[in-house]
Design a protein around this motif. Sequence first.
Motif, PDB file in Angstrom:
ATOM      1  N   TYR A  51       3.142  22.407 -42.124  1.00  0.00           N
ATOM      2  CA  TYR A  51       3.218  21.442 -43.214  1.00  0.00           C
ATOM      3  C   TYR A  51       2.559  20.123 -42.799  1.00  0.00           C
ATOM      4  O   TYR A  51       1.936  19.456 -43.624  1.00  0.00           O
ATOM      5  CB  TYR A  51       4.685  21.213 -43.613  1.00  0.00           C
ATOM      6  CG  TYR A  51       5.297  22.404 -44.301  1.00  0.00           C
ATOM      7  CD1 TYR A  51       5.214  22.549 -45.680  1.00  0.00           C
ATOM      8  CD2 TYR A  51       5.942  23.398 -43.579  1.00  0.00           C
ATOM      9  CE1 TYR A  51       5.769  23.638 -46.324  1.00  0.00           C
ATOM     10  CE2 TYR A  51       6.507  24.500 -44.210  1.00  0.00           C
ATOM     11  CZ  TYR A  51       6.413  24.616 -45.585  1.00  0.00           C
ATOM     12  OH  TYR A  51       6.943  25.708 -46.208  1.00  0.00           O
ATOM     13  N   VAL A  52       2.698  19.779 -41.525  1.00  0.00           N
ATOM     14  CA  VAL A  52       2.020  18.584 -41.014  1.00  0.00           C
ATOM     15  C   VAL A  52       0.509  18.786 -41.058  1.00  0.00           C
ATOM     16  O   VAL A  52      -0.258  17.874 -41.399  1.00  0.00           O
ATOM     17  CB  VAL A  52       2.488  18.276 -39.579  1.00  0.00           C
ATOM     18  CG1 VAL A  52       1.685  17.104 -38.997  1.00  0.00           C
ATOM     19  CG2 VAL A  52       3.978  17.960 -39.553  1.00  0.00           C
ATOM     20  N   ALA A  55      -0.733  18.254 -44.563  1.00  0.00           N
ATOM     21  CA  ALA A  55      -0.763  16.832 -44.922  1.00  0.00           C
ATOM     22  C   ALA A  55      -1.944  16.108 -44.300  1.00  0.00           C
ATOM     23  O   ALA A  55      -2.367  15.066 -44.806  1.00  0.00           O
ATOM     24  CB  ALA A  55       0.544  16.160 -44.502  1.00  0.00           C
ATOM     25  N   GLY A  56      -2.503  16.658 -43.210  1.00  0.00           N
ATOM     26  CA  GLY A  56      -3.621  16.005 -42.548  1.00  0.00           C
ATOM     27  C   GLY A  56      -4.968  16.620 -42.845  1.00  0.00           C
ATOM     28  O   GLY A  56      -5.967  16.247 -42.216  1.00  0.00           O
ATOM     29  N   LEU A  61      -5.923  18.190 -49.386  1.00  0.00           N
ATOM     30  CA  LEU A  61      -5.440  17.048 -50.167  1.00  0.00           C
ATOM     31  C   LEU A  61      -6.340  16.787 -51.367  1.00  0.00           C
ATOM     32  O   LEU A  61      -5.850  16.457 -52.460  1.00  0.00           O
ATOM     33  CB  LEU A  61      -5.364  15.802 -49.276  1.00  0.00           C
ATOM     34  CG  LEU A  61      -4.312  15.826 -48.163  1.00  0.00           C
ATOM     35  CD1 LEU A  61      -4.384  14.546 -47.336  1.00  0.00           C
ATOM     36  CD2 LEU A  61      -2.912  15.998 -48.754  1.00  0.00           C
TER      37      LEU A  61
END
Length: 262
Positions: A51-52, A55-56, A61
């Motif tokens: 999940y990290v 997000a990166g 995104l």
Amino acid sequence: MARAAVAQRALGLHLALTYAFLYGPILVLMILSFNRAGLPTAWTGFSFDWYVTLAGSPEILAAALNTIVVAVVSTVIATTLGTLLALGVERRRQSNAVDALLFAPMIIPDIVLAIALLSFFTLLEVTLGLHSIILSHVVFNIAFVCAVVRTRLKHFDYAIIEASIDLGADRFTTFRRVTLPVIFPGVLAGALLAFTLSFDEFIIAFFTAGAGASSTTLPMRIYSMIRFGVTPEINAMATIIMLISFTLVFFSQRLNRGATVD
């Protein structure tokens, strides 16, 4: 009594097996999204690493932002048009032919609708991009919004509209102060359903999207990644999408149920 108890247990077992068949694979996918290792099926420990990683990731995104833009804009347009369509249809005499035309986008296979929309845009020489995906999602979302709002209108007392007009209110004021507040739970339920359908939709978006990352939605991004194999990163993305979808559908059903009980 014994036979009734046995039958009850059998029905309960059948229900449990049905739920296990439907939701077992989803539960496994969600569990594996927290897998520490990069292997998609071998559990090695609990971790939020994937999940990290999501997000990166600029690509993911950007795709998520495109998906939200498409879902929000198409939902606003489809909810507005679908609500007005439901109001107009319900005030007319019921017709099976009209109902069939209204609900056609709901039952036409997605691949057929996608090809038809792509041909339509090509015929009009429309450049493909996020705008073409939005317009395509509006086409099939209108039918769903209309169906949900019409459910609310089945229990609507049109006498309050006549009373409002008799008291001196014009039709716009009557709609804004009387009609819309009464049917708003159905309108909101239709909007949540439309957002969910648009957020998850892949086939129509794939056919009507332009080239490049600027019109790539999240489901399209997942498809491009999964061709190289299933990874915990994909499982994490799918888990997020499913949680959002389940939540919105749950609230949509709750609102729609409240609309039919009133």
